[in-house]
Design an enzyme around this catalytic site. Structure first.
Site, PDB file in Angstrom:
ATOM      1  N   ASP A   1     -42.224  15.079  32.262  1.00 27.62           N
ATOM      2  CA  ASP A   1     -41.632  16.010  31.295  1.00 27.62           C
ATOM      3  C   ASP A   1     -43.398  16.790  31.360  1.00 27.62           C
ATOM      4  O   ASP A   1     -44.224  16.443  31.908  1.00 27.62           O
ATOM      5  CB  ASP A   1     -41.617  15.081  30.404  1.00 27.62           C
ATOM      6  CG  ASP A   1     -40.651  15.598  29.205  1.00 27.62           C
ATOM      7  OD1 ASP A   1     -40.520  15.907  29.828  1.00 27.62           O
ATOM      8  OD2 ASP A   1     -41.033  15.454  28.238  1.00 27.62           O
TER       9      ASP A   1
ATOM     10  N   ASP B   1     -42.584  23.029  34.258  1.00 28.68           N
ATOM     11  CA  ASP B   1     -42.239  23.816  33.408  1.00 28.68           C
ATOM     12  C   ASP B   1     -42.916  24.571  32.999  1.00 28.68           C
ATOM     13  O   ASP B   1     -44.226  24.869  33.562  1.00 28.68           O
ATOM     14  CB  ASP B   1     -42.777  22.250  32.224  1.00 28.68           C
ATOM     15  CG  ASP B   1     -42.588  23.895  30.777  1.00 28.68           C
ATOM     16  OD1 ASP B   1     -41.757  24.700  31.146  1.00 28.68           O
ATOM     17  OD2 ASP B   1     -43.006  23.164  29.929  1.00 28.68           O
TER      18      ASP B   1
ATOM     19  N   ALA C   1     -34.463  16.108  20.710  1.00 30.22           N
ATOM     20  CA  ALA C   1     -33.278  15.158  19.849  1.00 30.22           C
ATOM     21  C   ALA C   1     -33.628  14.687  19.069  1.00 30.22           C
ATOM     22  O   ALA C   1     -32.867  14.516  18.028  1.00 30.22           O
ATOM     23  CB  ALA C   1     -33.348  14.917  21.136  1.00 30.22           C
TER      24      ALA C   1
ATOM     25  N   VAL D   1     -36.309  12.016  24.105  1.00 31.40           N
ATOM     26  CA  VAL D   1     -36.798  12.217  22.462  1.00 31.40           C
ATOM     27  C   VAL D   1     -38.111  11.277  22.511  1.00 31.40           C
ATOM     28  O   VAL D   1     -38.699  10.631  23.104  1.00 31.40           O
ATOM     29  CB  VAL D   1     -35.393  11.041  22.268  1.00 31.40           C
ATOM     30  CG1 VAL D   1     -35.964  10.508  20.603  1.00 31.40           C
ATOM     31  CG2 VAL D   1     -34.270  11.070  21.965  1.00 31.40           C
TER      32      VAL D   1
ATOM     33  N   THR E   1     -40.502  12.258  19.350  1.00 34.00           N
ATOM     34  CA  THR E   1     -40.838  12.363  17.711  1.00 34.00           C
ATOM     35  C   THR E   1     -40.614  11.266  16.850  1.00 34.00           C
ATOM     36  O   THR E   1     -41.594  10.589  16.658  1.00 34.00           O
ATOM     37  CB  THR E   1     -40.395  13.694  17.204  1.00 34.00           C
ATOM     38  OG1 THR E   1     -40.715  14.778  17.811  1.00 34.00           O
ATOM     39  CG2 THR E   1     -41.554  13.993  15.507  1.00 34.00           C
TER      40      THR E   1
END
Length: 312
Positions: A80, A102, A208, A229, A231
């Site tokens: 990620d 990214d 999300a 997802v 947090t």
């Protein structure tokens, strides 16, 4: 079973649900994701943030890959928010077949150049690439982006970006945020609809955690087939530890690990239900899905020496 990210996203898109991609940092997180996916007969993704690699290194990648191979449902492993070529190279050499390049923190032209270079590298290794245009506000893994620095995804620019970089999936910014929402989420669904109409790769929505069911449903209807997802799962882990320590109910390290896994698994299960992927694992076992997965592994065999004998 270790599965292709491409196959997971394409099957989810065809059947109008989304894949839950959950950031993991250790064994407890991995067990929580796989446990929730197996219990609910759902596909899922294990995601590793580059910050987690600072602590877990390639060992964390190996843990995720082996857990995915041993799982009874389709599980993909994904890097990620990779802002550095070195992290992407490490992930690819370690056997990952899905990464996010990214460059969203860069000016558009630099983002395009970085993403194009990383996509060419990943494709040579048989891997696929998720990228991002726009800039998502909020805080995640110690990285903070102020609201004034956030920028919505431009639909026309998205077309140019995907065409020039040849990325395989696109993360969009439509009012979603990393971390906690400080007010009621307000997503720009008109913008999302236009992006979906113009762009023909799977769409991803980060942030999300905290999105209401209505926003998730609408996003899926408009083409989002992967939700990130982080947090809420992390908060469940920390709350479990804090609660156990304060109440003195946790007597041993193993007790704390078990409690943390259970707490995270409950959150993950709730997300899988919201994303509509519960009881969808069987859709990924079709001849078409198996063919895509086999092609992904064959490509990877030739480039990084992936040991196919370890696959189920």
């Amino acid at each position: 079973m270790l599965s292709s990210t491409r196959e997971l996203l394409e099957t989810a898109s065809r059947n109008s649900y989304a894949i839950g991609a959950f950031n993991v940092y250790n064994l407890e997180g991995v067990k929580a994701v796989v446990g929730a996916a197996e219990a609910n007969q759902s596909p899922a993704m294990l995601q590793i943030h580059p910050s987690a690699l600072e602590f877990g290194g390639v060992g964390l990648i190996a843990l995720c890959l082996e857990a995915a191979r041993a799982a009874k449902v389709p599980i993909a492993v994904h890097l990620d928010h990779s802002t550095k070529a070195e992290d992407i190279q490490v992930a690819l050499e370690a056997g990952m077949t899905s990464v996010m390049a990214d460059g969203s923190h860069l000016p558009y032209e630099q983002n395009l150049a970085f993403t194009k270079a990383m996509t060419e590298l990943a494709h040579r290794k048989g891997a696929i690439v998720e990228a991002e245009i726009g800039r998502i506000s909020g805080t995640e893994d110690g990285l903070t982006v102020a609201e004034k620095e956030a920028k919505m995804t431009d639909p026309d620019q998205a077309v140019e970006f995907v065409s020039a970089t040849k990325v395989d999936a696109l993360a969009v910014t439509i009012g979603n945020v990393h971390g906690e929402y400080k007010s009621e989420p307000r997503l720009d669904f008109d913008r999302l609809a236009k992006i979906r109409k113009l762009v023909h790769v799977p769409l991803v929505l980060h942030g999300a955690s905290g999105l209401p069911a209505e926003a998730i449903d609408r996003s899926i209807q408009l083409g989002v087939c992967k939700f990130n997802v982080n947090t809420e799962v992390r908060q469940a882990y920390m709350h479990s530890l804090q609660q156990g320590i304060c109440s003195r109910s946790l007597k041993d390290l193993v007790d704390s690990m078990g409690a943390a896994i259970a707490a995270m698994q409950a959150v993950i299960t709730e997300k899988l239900e919201l994303f509509g992927s519960v009881h969808k694992a069987h859709l990924h076992l079709s001849p078409y899905a198996e063919m895509l997965a086999a092609l992904t592994v064959e490509n990877h065999d030739a480039t990084v020496g992936f040991d196919r004998t370890s696959l189920p």
